[in-house]
Design a protein around this motif. Structure first.
Motif, PDB file in Angstrom:
ATOM      1  N   GLU A 319       0.833  -1.206   0.000  1.00 47.49           N
ATOM      2  CA  GLU A 319       0.000   0.000   0.000  1.00 47.49           C
ATOM      3  C   GLU A 319       0.871   1.261   0.000  1.00 47.49           C
ATOM      4  N   VAL A 320       1.964   1.239   0.770  1.00 52.96           N
ATOM      5  CA  VAL A 320       2.879   2.386   0.797  1.00 52.96           C
ATOM      6  C   VAL A 320       3.506   2.611  -0.577  1.00 52.96           C
ATOM      7  N   LEU A 321       3.909   1.521  -1.248  1.00 58.50           N
ATOM      8  CA  LEU A 321       4.502   1.638  -2.583  1.00 58.50           C
ATOM      9  C   LEU A 321       3.519   2.241  -3.576  1.00 58.50           C
ATOM     10  N   PHE A 322       2.237   1.828  -3.489  1.00 57.65           N
ATOM     11  CA  PHE A 322       1.226   2.384  -4.372  1.00 57.65           C
ATOM     12  C   PHE A 322       1.048   3.876  -4.115  1.00 57.65           C
ATOM     13  N   LEU A 324       3.329   5.952  -2.860  1.00 53.72           N
ATOM     14  CA  LEU A 324       4.519   6.635  -3.386  1.00 53.72           C
ATOM     15  C   LEU A 324       4.462   6.746  -4.875  1.00 53.72           C
ATOM     16  N   ALA A 325       4.038   5.699  -5.534  1.00 51.82           N
ATOM     17  CA  ALA A 325       3.936   5.749  -7.001  1.00 51.82           C
ATOM     18  C   ALA A 325       2.920   6.793  -7.439  1.00 51.82           C
ATOM     19  N   ARG A 326       1.812   6.906  -6.725  1.00 52.64           N
ATOM     20  CA  ARG A 326       0.778   7.889  -7.085  1.00 52.64           C
ATOM     21  C   ARG A 326       1.288   9.323  -6.893  1.00 52.64           C
TER      22      ARG A 326
END
Length: 329
Positions: A319-322, A324-326
């Motif tokens: 969820e954190v990676l998503f 950051l990507a957003r």
């Protein structure tokens, strides 16, 4: 000669006398006194008067009602001299005697054990065959015949008693009184053979889990699934329930409370068969097995909890990676 659990009859008898469990019934209580054979050699007339009583445990339980009908149709006759509070037992008479000194009796206990008094071997085998359709959870045939109790008895003067591994029955008793005394002896013998079967079951259970402490000691991973551990726990508690809750091993049956003489015969026979000591030993083994299975269950619970924690960490990381990507793109 080895039994089903790979132990010699001599070893098992020695363990039984010492109260060490480790197997089942003795092959003849007369042998325990150490004097029976010599007495019979010195007195041939005594051997002629000697009768035999044999007990077997063949199943977890009997359907006594249907069994009674089958036995009646096979030429046996029911004996109804026992008091009404002597429940869960069927008393059968037969004319097929081993010796003419006494009448033939068969005590069938609902708990799955049968005791023969002065019944010829051929009739014993025939009775066991009649029993088979009425058995609930029958035991292996080899185990039934290996884990039996056999005691010699004779008709004599004086009070009935158990003396040096031999039952002495009062010759002056009325038939109904004699049946009551035989019932008391049979009750104790039936408990002993049932306990012998449970001792073998516990030995088999111990053998099935004995690799666990060895692997833990060596620091190796124990390959047991959660379902396998729960199955072992179920087997253990089922055995513990049968021994401590659904049998008369821990206390004298209510039937003897107002029958002091019969209670003495029952208690004396139980004492001779080391029943209380054997129950104590088997409960100590059960306690050890319970501790081991609890250890395995806790270990699996910790592994399951750790797996869940890692799954949560991984999901949070994704969820954190998503996020950051957003933000970046």
């Amino acid at each position: 000669k080895l039994g089903p659990n790979g132990r010699s009859a001599r070893w098992r008898r020695r363990r039984r006398r010492r109260g060490g469990g480790g197997g089942g019934g003795a092959r003849g209580l007369q042998a325990r006194s150490g004097e029976g054979s010599q007495r019979l050699t010195d007195h041939p007339a005594a051997a002629k008067d000697l009768l035999k009583c044999t007990a077997f445990a063949t199943a977890d339980e009997y359907h006594l009602e249907n069994l009674c009908s089958d036995l009646m149709s096979s030429g046996y006759h029911e004996i109804t001299d026992l008091p009404r509070d002597a429940s869960n037992v069927l008393v059968i008479g037969t004319d097929m005697l081993a010796k003419p000194n006494d009448y033939g009796l068969i005590f069938l206990f609902r708990e799955g054990s049968v005791v023969f008094w002065n019944v010829e071997d051929k009739t014993v085998k025939r009775t066991m065959q009649i029993l088979e359709p009425h058995e609930i959870q029958p035991y292996e045939i080899a185990l039934v015949h290996w884990e039996n109790e056999e005691v010699n008895y004779r008709i004599s003067d004086g009070h009935s008693k158990l003396h040096r591994g031999e039952i002495l029955l009062n010759s002056n008793l009325e038939p109904d009184e004699s049946i009551l005394e035989k019932f008391a002896f049979s009750n104790a013998l039936s408990l002993s053979v049932k306990l012998a079967i449970w001792e073998v079951s516990l030995d088999n259970f111990v053998e099935s889990i004995q690799f666990i402490p060895e692997m833990l000691k060596a620091g190796k991973h124990v390959k047991l699934s959660r379902s396998e551990v729960m199955q072992k726990i179920g087997e253990l508690f089922a055995l513990r329930h049968r021994i401590n809750l659904s049998s008369d091993l821990l206390m004298t049956p209510d039937f003897y409370w107002d029958r002091i003489h019969l209670e003495q015969l029952y208690d004396k026979t139980c004492q001779f068969l080391n029943i209380n000591r054997r129950v104590k030993v088997i409960n100590e083994k059960l306690q050890h097995c319970t501790e081991l299975t609890d250890l395995m269950r806790n270990h699996l619970s910790e592994k399951h909890g750790l797996r869940l924690e890692w799954m949560i960490v991984i999901l949070i990381s994704i969820e954190v990676l998503f996020e950051l990507a957003r933000v970046i793109f």
